[in-house]
Structures are given as C-alpha cells and as structure tokens.
Design a protein around this motif. Structure first.
Motif, PDB file in Angstrom:
ATOM      1  N   LEU A   1       0.858  -1.186   0.000  1.00 44.93           N
ATOM      2  CA  LEU A   1       0.000   0.000   0.000  1.00 44.93           C
ATOM      3  C   LEU A   1       0.892   1.233   0.000  1.00 44.93           C
ATOM      4  N   VAL A   2       0.661   2.128  -0.955  1.00 38.13           N
ATOM      5  CA  VAL A   2       1.452   3.368  -1.029  1.00 38.13           C
ATOM      6  C   VAL A   2       0.527   4.530  -0.656  1.00 38.13           C
ATOM      7  N   GLY A   3       0.873   5.256   0.410  1.00 38.35           N
ATOM      8  CA  GLY A   3       0.044   6.388   0.835  1.00 38.35           C
ATOM      9  C   GLY A   3      -0.960   5.980   1.898  1.00 38.35           C
ATOM     10  N   ALA A   4      -0.501   5.903   3.141  1.00 37.06           N
ATOM     11  CA  ALA A   4      -1.380   5.418   4.219  1.00 37.06           C
ATOM     12  C   ALA A   4      -2.148   6.569   4.860  1.00 37.06           C
ATOM     13  N   GLY A   5      -2.895   7.293   4.034  1.00 44.04           N
ATOM     14  CA  GLY A   5      -3.725   8.390   4.560  1.00 44.04           C
ATOM     15  C   GLY A   5      -5.147   7.912   4.777  1.00 44.04           C
ATOM     16  N   VAL A   6      -6.120   8.806   4.539  1.00 40.17           N
ATOM     17  CA  VAL A   6      -7.523   8.501   4.840  1.00 40.17           C
ATOM     18  C   VAL A   6      -7.989   7.252   4.092  1.00 40.17           C
ATOM     19  N   ILE A   7      -7.877   7.256   2.765  1.00 35.74           N
ATOM     20  CA  ILE A   7      -8.397   6.108   2.006  1.00 35.74           C
ATOM     21  C   ILE A   7      -7.412   4.935   2.073  1.00 35.74           C
ATOM     22  N   GLY A   8      -6.111   5.252   2.181  1.00 38.11           N
ATOM     23  CA  GLY A   8      -5.103   4.192   2.282  1.00 38.11           C
ATOM     24  C   GLY A   8      -5.365   3.299   3.487  1.00 38.11           C
ATOM     25  N   ARG A   9      -5.763   3.914   4.599  1.00 38.76           N
ATOM     26  CA  ARG A   9      -6.027   3.108   5.818  1.00 38.76           C
ATOM     27  C   ARG A   9      -7.282   2.249   5.651  1.00 38.76           C
ATOM     28  N   ARG A  10      -8.224   2.748   4.838  1.00 37.44           N
ATOM     29  CA  ARG A  10      -9.399   1.889   4.573  1.00 37.44           C
ATOM     30  C   ARG A  10      -8.995   0.691   3.715  1.00 37.44           C
ATOM     31  N   HIS A  11      -8.121   0.930   2.745  1.00 34.75           N
ATOM     32  CA  HIS A  11      -7.630  -0.204   1.940  1.00 34.75           C
ATOM     33  C   HIS A  11      -6.912  -1.212   2.841  1.00 34.75           C
TER      34      HIS A  11
END
Ligand SMILES: NC(=O)C1=CN([C@@H]2O[C@H](COP(=O)(O)OP(=O)(O)OC[C@H]3O[C@@H](n4cnc5c(N)ncnc54)[C@H](OP(=O)(O)O)[C@@H]3O)[C@@H](O)[C@H]2O)C=CC1
Ligand SMILES: O=C1CO[C@H](CO)[C@@H](O)[C@@H]1O
Length: 347
Positions: free
Chosen positions: A8-18
């Motif tokens: 996972l690249v980019g563990a922001g708002v949507i990244g954490r949902r992924h």
C-alpha cells in the motif's frame, strides 16, 4: 490458494481503509507500506509489515503481486509508470491523474504494456449500480431518453479546516465527488459527448466551487441534468441514499438518479421501476406497472479489492481502465471549461 502479496502506497484517509479491507480478506496479505512520513513507518511497525520510503526501494527489496496507490493526485501517474516498469499490477486511486495531459501520458504507456492497471472508481463495483446497469441494458425501461441526478449533501466546516487545500481549485466537489457520479452516469448510459455547466461559490465563498448545475449529452442521444453541492443539507446523494458506506447517514427511501426511458423509468438506488407493460399502449393517461427490485448492499471498496485480485490472477480485465478513468477526468475538465466560458464543450 496462496494469498497475493500487496503493498500500500500512501497510508492516509483512504489508504487506511484499503489496509483494513486487505486485513479482512482471505485472498491477500499486506506485506509493505510505502510513504515518506514518520507516521507511515510507525504504522508499518504496528502492523508488522515492511516499511519503504518510496516505490523504487520497495521494488528493489521486496517481491509483490500488486500495489495500491492511495497517494495525492499529483503522484498517481509517476507512481503508476514505476509499477508498469516493474511489471507490477496497480490499483490507482481516482482521479487517474491530476490533469488530462498527464493521464494521456499514462494511457500511452499502459497501452503498450501488458501490466494491468485498475482505476479506483470503486462505485463501478457496486451491486446496486450493476443491477441498474443490467435493467437498462435489458431494455426494461425502453430506450433511454434522459437522466436526472443529484449529489446534494453538506460537508461540515471541520472538513475544510482540517485541510486548507479543499477550499482551493483542485479541492472542490466537481473533482473530488462529482467524478464518481460521472463514472456512474457513464456506466449507466455510456459515453458523454457534450457538457454545459454553471458553478457557484456564493455560499461558502471559497475560491473553489461549492455548487454546480450541469447538462450532459450522451453518445446514445440521451440527455442528462445534474445538481451538485457540498453545502446543501439534503440526503440526495449516492452515499446517503445507497447506504453502501456505513460512515454516512442512510436514508433508504431517498433516490439520487431517475433514469427515464421510452417504456418506463428507473429510480436509483431504490431500484423502483414504473413501466408500461408490453401489451399496453404507452401513454400518460394509462397507469404504470410498479415494481421494486431487491437491493443487495455490499461495500464497493471490498468488491473492488476482490476484482483487483481477479485482475492480478489474470481472471478478469480491469472494470475501470486507465481509459475510463481518463474519460471521467475529461468530463470534469470539460465542466470547469464550460462553467468558465459559458460554452457547450464537446468531448
Ligand atoms: N475512492 C475514494 O472513495 C476515495 C479516494 N481518494 C483518493 O485517494 C487519494 C488519497 O486521498 P486521501 O487518502 O484523502 O489523502 P491523504 O492526504 O489522507 O493521504 C495521502 C497519503 O499519501 C502519502 N504520501 C504523500 N507523498 C507520498 C509519496 N511521495 N509516496 C508515498 N506516499 C506519499 C501521505 O503521507 P504523509 O501524510 O506522510 O504526507 C498520506 O499518507 C487521492 O487521490 C484521493 O482522490 C480519497 C478519498 C476517498
Ligand atoms: O475523496 C472523496 C471524498 O468523499 C467522496 C464521497 O463522494 C469519496 O468517495 C471521494 O472519493
């Protein structure tokens, strides 16, 4: 079957949902998180997965089956190009690029490569939308004539206080939210060929729009009209009417699209149909047959992940390709162009 290894690249708002969805899936395993910030490294340690600062380092140190790019828009194309170069399938969050020109650069590279790329217009995987699409394609409402749509919802002040870029061009509801609606409209009625639009920032008084009124012409001859606002306190939005995402309030009796055909109409997402039956003469003096189809709700983000797995395994081709993502972005740019010039923009 062995689990696919995903980074996972980019563990922001949507990244954490992924990340949450990957953890819930029996088909995939999260093996690395990529990003420059210290918070990303801390998260990787907490989840006991590898941490890498950037994609080249990931590809040099770990073998992965797929990558999810949940990074800021301006990074999507460069990072997707690195995935193509490494031969690793990618799920690229929407919008596919931050400009049509950049998107075309990616499309050129993607069209000469065999590495599959899926664009994260997750609503394309909604079971509700799939059923609506099938009803229209089967001719249940006759030949499509028009669509009326709305995305009228209210974002709290905190949404703009947390991230000042949301008050500026690039952060407004046409790019951030309406691009999903464009994907939905195109999946229901096909390609959009012309756009007229008016935007307003009169209510929030930011430099970016808060409200828009848009007209569409589709390649099949149908016309559409759409109202969008992030400062209109109504439940007439996909999230609030579909109930697919539990973080939003849900109003099951509300609808956000009405698709009108020569034989009847379909309301979405309620899947209420009013139609003239075959033996009947279609006439406004005659009553409709009325029926409501069952609605199966499933999280489209989870369905999208399952589809990405099938894409990586070579069992499916991307439901939302770079070409589709780019078409959605072209419509967004045409809306801004139409609003700025007052012209009807041909795509
Ligand atoms: N499909 C959907 O429903 C949604 C899609 N999106 C899309 O997802 C993307 C991300 O949005 P959102 O999650 O809201 O944004 P955030 O700002 O919350 O997260 C972005 C993340 O990317 C990281 N990042 C920044 N630069 C790099 C880099 N060079 N390499 C790797 N990681 C980097 C940031 O790290 P740091 O914090 O350290 O800078 C941050 O963790 C956008 O394209 C957005 O349009 C967003 C929301 C919903
Ligand atoms: O970035 C986003 C914020 O809220 C949306 C709801 O329309 C998301 O789906 C979108 O991708």
């Amino acid at each position: 079957m062995t689990r696919l290894r995903l980074a996972l690249v980019g563990a922001g708002v949507i990244g954490r949902r992924h990340i949450g969805l990957i953890q819930e899936s029996a088909q995939v395993a999260l093996t690395a998180i990529v990003g420059p910030g210290a918070a990303t490294q801390t998260l990787a340690n907490t989840l006991a997965v590898e941490y890498h600062q950037d994609l080249p380092t990931l590809f040099a140190r770990q073998t992965v089956d797929g990558v999810i790019l949940a990074t800021p828009n301006a990074l999507h194309v460069e990072q997707a190009l690195l995935c193509i170069e490494a031969g690793v399938p990618a799920l690229i969050e929407k919008p596919v690029a931050h400009s049509v020109a950049e998107g075309e650069r990616l499309l050129n590279a993607a069209s000469t490569s065999s590495v599959p790329l899926l664009v994260g217009h997750h609503r394309a995987h909604s079971p509700i939308l799939a059923k609506a699409r099938a009803i229209i394609a089967k001719g249940v409402i006759g030949q499509p004539v028009a669509i009326q749509g709305s995305a009228l919802f209210y974002k709290p002040d905190s949404y703009f206080d947390e991230a000042a870029w949301r008050r500026e061009p690039g952060g407004g509801p046409v790019l951030i939210n309406l691009i999903h609606e464009i994907g939905n409209l195109r999946s229901l009625l096909g390609d959009i060929t012309h756009v007229q639009a008016m935007t307003s920032q009169a209510t929030r008084q930011f430099t970016v729009e808060d409200t828009a009124a848009i007209n569409f012409r589709f390649a099949n001859g149908a016309l559409g009209t759409f109202l969008l606002s992030d400062t209109a306190a109504t439940p007439r939005s996909w999230e609030q009417s579909s109930g697919e995402d539990p973080v939003y309030a849900h109003y099951p009796d509300e609808e956000c699209y009405l698709v009108a055909g020569t034989q009847g109409s379909l309301s979405v997402p309620t899947l209420r149909i009013k139609r003239y039956c075959e033996e009947q003469v279609a006439s406004w003096w005659e009553p409709f047959d009325e029926l409501t189809l069952d609605v199966r709700r499933d999280d489209p983000l989870a369905c999208q992940l399952a589809h990405f797995v099938a894409v990586i395994r070579g069992e499916a081709t991307p439901l939302v390709s770079v070409h589709d993502g780019l078409q959605n972005l072209r419509v967004v740019e045409a809306i801004y162009d139409a609003a700025a010039t007052g012209r009807c923009i041909a795509l």
